[in-house]
Design an enzyme around this catalytic site. Structure first.
Site, PDB file in Angstrom:
ATOM      1  N   ARG A  59      17.058 -13.768 -39.754  1.00  0.00           N
ATOM      2  CA  ARG A  59      17.875 -13.625 -38.551  1.00  0.00           C
ATOM      3  C   ARG A  59      19.245 -14.203 -38.879  1.00  0.00           C
ATOM      4  O   ARG A  59      19.463 -14.735 -39.962  1.00  0.00           O
ATOM      5  CB  ARG A  59      17.225 -14.240 -37.299  1.00  0.00           C
ATOM      6  CG  ARG A  59      16.242 -15.342 -37.468  1.00  0.00           C
ATOM      7  CD  ARG A  59      16.836 -16.623 -37.918  1.00  0.00           C
ATOM      8  NE  ARG A  59      17.996 -16.962 -37.130  1.00  0.00           N
ATOM      9  CZ  ARG A  59      18.997 -17.708 -37.520  1.00  0.00           C
ATOM     10  NH1 ARG A  59      19.012 -18.222 -38.737  1.00  0.00           N
ATOM     11  NH2 ARG A  59      20.015 -17.978 -36.752  1.00  0.00           N
ATOM     12  N   GLY A  60      20.175 -14.108 -37.916  1.00  0.00           N
ATOM     13  CA  GLY A  60      21.561 -14.479 -38.207  1.00  0.00           C
ATOM     14  C   GLY A  60      22.277 -13.228 -38.695  1.00  0.00           C
ATOM     15  O   GLY A  60      21.776 -12.536 -39.596  1.00  0.00           O
TER      16      GLY A  60
ATOM     17  N   ASP B 231      27.800 -12.874 -33.549  1.00  0.00           N
ATOM     18  CA  ASP B 231      27.029 -11.679 -33.937  1.00  0.00           C
ATOM     19  C   ASP B 231      27.876 -10.423 -33.882  1.00  0.00           C
ATOM     20  O   ASP B 231      27.605  -9.438 -34.556  1.00  0.00           O
ATOM     21  CB  ASP B 231      25.800 -11.520 -33.044  1.00  0.00           C
ATOM     22  CG  ASP B 231      24.757 -12.538 -33.440  1.00  0.00           C
ATOM     23  OD1 ASP B 231      24.861 -13.686 -32.986  1.00  0.00           O
ATOM     24  OD2 ASP B 231      23.884 -12.188 -34.251  1.00  0.00           O
TER      25      ASP B 231
END
Ligand code: MRU
Length: 366
Positions: free
Chosen positions: A53-54, A243
């Site tokens: 994730r990230g 994001d």
């Protein structure tokens, strides 16, 4: 970065066996499991289940995922289908689409027989590029921290961060945490307030773990604590990740970021966002209107997992049985609340004019 004093990255590919290895982040901080990804399904699952994730790491994972799919079927229609499947795994982080499109472009004019090799080489280059990019973000962000330190050399600087935008969210260094690691290396005394980051607790689980592994002093706080700390002068600087950032400087990041930016604004605390230029969606200017916000399963709100006294992992229900829960993954912080955007090319103001300069620079560098 280091785990148990050994160098470690989040993702690497063994080209001889065409296998990509990742840390399964759903098990951290209690277990450090390295798992192999081979098929397109493996890659898609790793992204949607948040084993990786990230934003930057999702992008690099997708790049290797598309390379793996091309090794199985290098025809253009199959590549387009695999690309769409990967892009659909998580809707908000723009790096996913960015990386997938880079791999597609790299093979577009290549004969089918050579496409697998070219795609893998390109994914490997993107991985290397991510490390260099994050280190450059660290250098530019470090200057801001050093500036605060020069003004008050005897004070330990308190930096607040939200979610995990550290090396676990990238290949190495991280974005928001890279300046902190650079400042630590330079000997600047600092302490990090780590928002727990409900519902999945990326702060309490991931950021706290990686800061602990690097020996950075830190304290986990409940998500709603930041405003109180800022009112009492206990936060010198906020640094978070992104994001997706619009061409006008609105920043979409993990849910709760907006509230931290409001508190920072009300208390004159500088609020910086650290991001690679690949996180900027140059096609949009209104983050609230134009960025799709991921909604995840209610169970992430109603349940929590952790270990018992014997180290056994368990998941427990924490809410009233039967109550509905809404799980919005991200929110948008308007540009007016952002002090500056720390990129690999320097620190930019969160406005369309200054970001247009960055866009020119990025386009010219290609
Ligand atoms: O849902 P996640 O854990 O993928 O969300 C991560 C974040 O919100 C990070 O702050 C963002 O991706 C920047 S990572 C360098």
């Amino acid at each position: 970065m280091r785990v148990n004093n050994q160098p470690q990255t989040t993702l690497w590919c063994e080209s001889a066996t065409q296998t990509t290895f990742i840390i399964d982040q759903t098990l951290l901080p209690h277990q450090l499991d390295i798992i192999p990804l081979k098929t397109l399904d493996d890659f898609c699952h790793s992204i949607s289940a948040m084993q990786v994730r990230g934003a930057p790491l999702i992008g690099i994972t997708a790049a290797f995922g598309l390379a793996a799919a091309i090794a199985v079927n290098p025809q253009s229609t199959a590549i387009a289908q695999a690309a769409n499947t990967l892009i659909a795994t998580r809707p908000t982080a723009i790096n996913l689409r960015w990386a997938v499109e880079k791999i597609q472009a790299s093979v577009a004019n290549v004969a089918e027989a050579q496409r697998a090799d070219v795609a893998l080489q390109h994914a490997t280059r993107l991985r290397q590029h991510d490390i260099a990019t994050c280190e450059a973000i660290g250098e530019h962000g470090y200057q801001l921290i050093a500036e605060q330190h020069r003004r008050n050399p005897n004070k330990t600087l308190n930096i607040l961060t939200h979610c995990n935008a550290g090396w676990l969210a990238t290949i190495d260094w991280g974005t928001a945490l890279a300046p902190i690691y650079k400042a630590q290396q330079a000997g600047i005394p600092l302490h990090v307030w780590v928002d727990e980051t409900r519902p999945r607790n990326q702060g309490a689980k991931l950021t706290a773990w990686e800061l602990g592994q690097q020996g950075v002093p830190h304290t986990i706080i409940a998500d709603n604590t930041g405003g109180h700390l800022m009112q009492h002068g206990l936060v010198d600087l906020c640094i978070v990740g992104s994001d997706r950032t619009t061409a006008a400087g609105d920043v979409c990041n993990k849910i709760g970021t907006y509230l931290k930016a409001l508190s920072a604004n009300d208390n004159n605390v500088p609020f910086y966002v650290a991001l690679p230029a690949s996180t900027i969606d140059w096609t949009i200017t209104d983050g609230v209107k134009d960025i799709p916000i991921e909604e995840r399963e209610a169970e992430e709100i109603t349940h929590m997992n952790g270990v018992d006294a014997n180290g056994q992992l368990h998941e427990v229900l924490i809410s009233a049985p039967g109550s509905a829960a809404a799980n919005y993954g991200f929110d948008v912080t308007p540009a007016r609340l952002v002090t500056g955007l720390i990129t690999e090319h320097g620190v930019y103001s969160a406005n369309q004019t200054h970001l247009a300069e960055l866009q020119n620079r990025v386009v010219n560098a290609q």
